[in-house]
Design an enzyme around this catalytic site. Structure first.
Site, mmCIF file in Angstrom:
data_model
loop_
_atom_site.group_PDB
_atom_site.id
_atom_site.type_symbol
_atom_site.label_atom_id
_atom_site.label_comp_id
_atom_site.label_asym_id
_atom_site.label_seq_id
_atom_site.Cartn_x
_atom_site.Cartn_y
_atom_site.Cartn_z
ATOM 1 N N PHE A 258 56.806 -11.342 124.592
ATOM 2 C CA PHE A 258 55.533 -10.933 125.172
ATOM 3 C C PHE A 258 54.337 -11.300 124.291
ATOM 4 O O PHE A 258 53.338 -10.591 124.249
ATOM 5 C CB PHE A 258 55.529 -9.431 125.486
ATOM 6 C CG PHE A 258 56.431 -9.066 126.630
ATOM 7 C CD1 PHE A 258 55.932 -8.951 127.912
ATOM 8 C CD2 PHE A 258 57.792 -8.878 126.431
ATOM 9 C CE1 PHE A 258 56.764 -8.648 128.982
ATOM 10 C CE2 PHE A 258 58.644 -8.576 127.494
ATOM 11 C CZ PHE A 258 58.122 -8.461 128.772
ATOM 12 N N CYS A 269 54.939 -3.281 138.509
ATOM 13 C CA CYS A 269 55.227 -2.248 137.504
ATOM 14 C C CYS A 269 54.100 -2.032 136.508
ATOM 15 O O CYS A 269 53.597 -0.922 136.373
ATOM 16 C CB CYS A 269 56.518 -2.594 136.766
ATOM 17 S SG CYS A 269 57.993 -2.513 137.793
#
Length: 432
Positions: A258, A269
């Site tokens: 990430f 989400c």
């Protein structure tokens, strides 16, 4: 085991197919007759890599679908996977989860044996005790802990890799509040997966299990916004943020995952869970200031892409190619996609966005606007365009080299670092 799954969206369909692959007999319950029909015909109702082969293998044997809750009491446990959509203030609406739990309660009213209800839907801590357990008790006439159990078992499956994430989890979180029968049933359900993959198993309370899901997603959203903020600063100084991130990722306190800066996070989400946790904090009179900035940075990224485009071309009255409508590759989901605010920005500037995505996501997203064209291919979107923005890193976009020659103005703003720089192409990386 015999397992029922309430809800056949992304989570429920993947869960049902994967549980069948573990050797369980699974019945999927959904109110949508079209989805039920498609599942019983072995057709995946969603675009998810690896899902169709599972349906091909188990439909009609270990996996079937129905609209009838009468199938529920014939199973050992029931997973509830229905959606918890956001309200305007960011808080979640759990009415569908409550209704599903009430329907499960009614269906097990005459069942003599203990039945476990497992909440996989994402809910705020405390809602299981305050809302869902009372709903089941009222509908079933049974007492929690005696006639039925209620557990929280959050999912950590990303769209585009949901099947793999289920089969190779980084953890299993079992929130049972010390109910031994609930813990045993969940452990037995996941035993084939534990034997095969041996993930860490977290046995905890229901409130803790619910919060782990939110904490997981909000942390990842924050990490992405942080690397995007750093990437924006790197861009202003002519620094390649990806080289910086590669070095950062070597620190095991940070990790490499990430740290790919770009157009921002979307999906079902991260936006919903971040907003829900912020709303929940405000209900307790705590202002989550850092999370507010996490969202603000994410909201800004698509608009920065338009600003970079405007350094080279005035989009007013021009065709601008928008490559990618799905929020990420491997899915056709447009929820939270960064392409939406980018298209809005182009329309506000008088441009004609020409949208392409290899899935049905393009038609779905374009239907939300007036003045957006849908192209049959990336090459068609680029032809005669006076600029292009790359919003989704579909692998096919890395092979578009010759197609850029057909642009009226070969200006490309890449939000996903998938286009190669080359002579004759005015290339702008969003954060590099």
């Amino acid at each position: 085991m015999d397992v029922s799954v309430i809800g056949s969206g992304y989570v429920g369909t993947t869960l049902a197919a994967c549980l069948a692959d573990l050797g369980h007999d699974v019945v999927a319950v959904d109110i949508d007759e079209d989805i039920v029909t498609r599942l019983n015909e072995g057709e995946a109702p969603i675009h998810e890599p690896g899902l169709q082969p599972l349906l091909d293998a188990y439909t009609g044997s270990r996996l079937r679908a129905t609209t009838d809750y009468d199938a529920v009491p014939e199973t050992d446990l029931t997973f509830v996977t229905v959606q918890t959509p956001s309200r305007e203030d960011g808080s979640i609406d759990i009415s569908a989860v409550e209704a599903a739990c009430r329907d499960v309660g009614e269906s097990i009213a005459e069942k003599d044996e203990y039945h476990l209800v497992v909440v996989k839907s994402t809910v705020i801590p405390g809602m299981t005790e305050e809302v869902l357990a009372p709903a089941i008790e009222a509908a079933s006439g049974k007492t929690e802990g005696e006639g039925f159990g209620l557990a929280v078992n959050p999912e950590f499956q990303a769209q585009g890799s949901a099947v793999q994430d289920f089969m190779e989890p980084d953890k299993l979180v079992l929130g049972t509040d010390g109910d031994d029968r609930a813990l045993d049933l969940l452990a037995n359900c996941y035993e084939p997966l534990v034997v095969d993959w041996d993930p860490p198993v977290v046995e905890t309370g229901r409130r803790e299990a619910a919060m782990i899901k939110y904490a997981n997603n909000v942390f990842l959203a924050s990490k992405i916004s942080l690397i995007n903020e750093l990437g924006n600063v790197c861009k202003e100084y002519g620094v390649d943020s990806y080289e910086v991130a590669d070095a950062m990722g070597l620190d095991d306190r940070i990790g490499a995952a990430f740290l790919r800066s770009g157009a921002g996070w979307g999906g079902s989400c991260f936006p919903k869970d971040t907003a829900a946790l912020m709303a929940a904090a405000r209900e307790r009179d705590y202002e989550p200031e850092l999370l507010g900035q996490v969202v603000a940075v994410n909201d800004r990224q698509p608009l920065r892409m338009i600003e970079l485009l405007e350094r080279h071309v005035d989009p007013s009255g021009e065709r601008i190619a928008v490559l990618g409508a799905a929020f990420k590759p491997g899915t056709d989901d447009t929820r939270g996609t960064r392409s939406r605010p980018a298209i809005e920005g182009l329309l506000e500037r008088g441009a004609t966005p020409v949208l392409y995505d290899p899935t049905e996501a393009a038609a779905s997203l374009a239907s939300e606007f007036d003045g957006v064209e849908v192209a049959d291919s990336a090459a068609d979107a680029l032809e005669d365009a006076s600029g292009a923005i790359v919003m989704t890193d579909w692998p096919e976009f890395s092979e578009l080299d010759a197609a850029f020659d057909a642009m009226a103005d070969p200006v490309v703003v890449d939000g996903r670092r998938i286009i190669a720089r080359r002579e004759g192409l005015m290339y702008e990386g969003l954060t590099w």
